[in-house]
Design a protein around this motif. Structure first.
Motif, PDB file in Angstrom:
ATOM      1  N   GLN A 224      19.375  51.063  64.735  1.00 17.72           N
ATOM      2  CA  GLN A 224      18.655  51.001  63.467  1.00 17.72           C
ATOM      3  C   GLN A 224      19.058  52.196  62.610  1.00 17.72           C
ATOM      4  OE1 GLN A 224      16.323  48.498  62.411  1.00 17.72           O
ATOM      5  NE2 GLN A 224      16.939  49.538  60.543  1.00 17.72           N
TER       6      GLN A 224
ATOM      7  N   THR B 132      19.597  48.108  70.391  1.00 21.95           N
ATOM      8  CA  THR B 132      19.449  47.766  68.984  1.00 21.95           C
ATOM      9  C   THR B 132      19.614  49.041  68.169  1.00 21.95           C
ATOM     10  OG1 THR B 132      17.933  45.963  69.520  1.00 21.95           O
ATOM     11  CG2 THR B 132      17.865  46.814  67.265  1.00 21.95           C
TER      12      THR B 132
ATOM     13  N   VAL C  65      11.378  44.797  64.335  1.00 27.69           N
ATOM     14  CA  VAL C  65      12.707  45.007  64.908  1.00 27.69           C
ATOM     15  C   VAL C  65      12.757  44.281  66.250  1.00 27.69           C
ATOM     16  CG1 VAL C  65      14.340  46.740  65.771  1.00 27.69           C
ATOM     17  CG2 VAL C  65      12.915  47.243  63.767  1.00 27.69           C
TER      18      VAL C  65
ATOM     19  N   THR D 153      12.243  42.845  59.285  1.00 28.03           N
ATOM     20  CA  THR D 153      13.370  42.155  59.893  1.00 28.03           C
ATOM     21  C   THR D 153      12.995  40.702  60.150  1.00 28.03           C
ATOM     22  OG1 THR D 153      13.920  44.225  61.011  1.00 28.03           O
ATOM     23  CG2 THR D 153      15.032  42.239  61.796  1.00 28.03           C
TER      24      THR D 153
ATOM     25  N   VAL E 111      10.012  50.292  59.332  1.00 27.30           N
ATOM     26  CA  VAL E 111      10.840  49.130  59.651  1.00 27.30           C
ATOM     27  C   VAL E 111      10.010  48.269  60.591  1.00 27.30           C
ATOM     28  CG1 VAL E 111      13.055  48.290  60.513  1.00 27.30           C
ATOM     29  CG2 VAL E 111      12.917  50.579  59.491  1.00 27.30           C
TER      30      VAL E 111
END
Length: 132
Positions: free
Chosen positions: A105, A103, A95, A127, A92
């Protein structure tokens, strides 16, 4: 979460890893968090609930996010890599972590046995930046 101190110029990353087909929490998923330039920030293993303790991330001053067109982006950017044997590896990228915010995830991990032979054994999610 117990033992976590929230500082004013710190944001946090919280991860929840689960088997995507049934959303069953996955224990012992290796979760690495790096800065945008690839510097290692933390490495954690998920618990039996598929979660890690929040990871503190240094972030820009909160006041930078209170006005339009800030001089610098008002958040830190990190990358997450999740690995568990016999599951698709997940990346990912980008972020965003803001001051004083956790945050979350979610990581839906697919068992390799469910993937077609032609499919890659890793998946990357990017993202897009906040429209501030």
């Amino acid at each position: 979460m117990k033992g976590v101190i929230f500082l004013p110029e710190t944001g946090y990353i919280q991860v929840h890893a689960y088997a995507s087909n049934a959303q069953i929490p996955l224990e012992n998923v290796s979760v690495s968090v790096t800065s945008a330039d690839g510097t290692a920030i933390a490495l954690r293993l998920t618990d039996r609930n598929g979660r890690i303790e929040p990871i503190p991330i240094p972030v820009p001053d909160r006041t930078d996010s209170l006005s339009p067109n800030p001089p610098e982006r008002p958040f830190a950017i990190v990358n997450i890599i999740a690995r568990l044997q016999d599951y698709e590896q997940i990346f990912v990228d980008d972020v965003q972590v803001f001051s004083g915010i956790t945050t979350d995830q979610n990581l839906a991990m697919i068992p390799l046995s469910e993937l077609p032979a032609s499919r890659s054994k890793s998946e990357t999610f990017i993202t897009p930046p906040q429209n501030l």
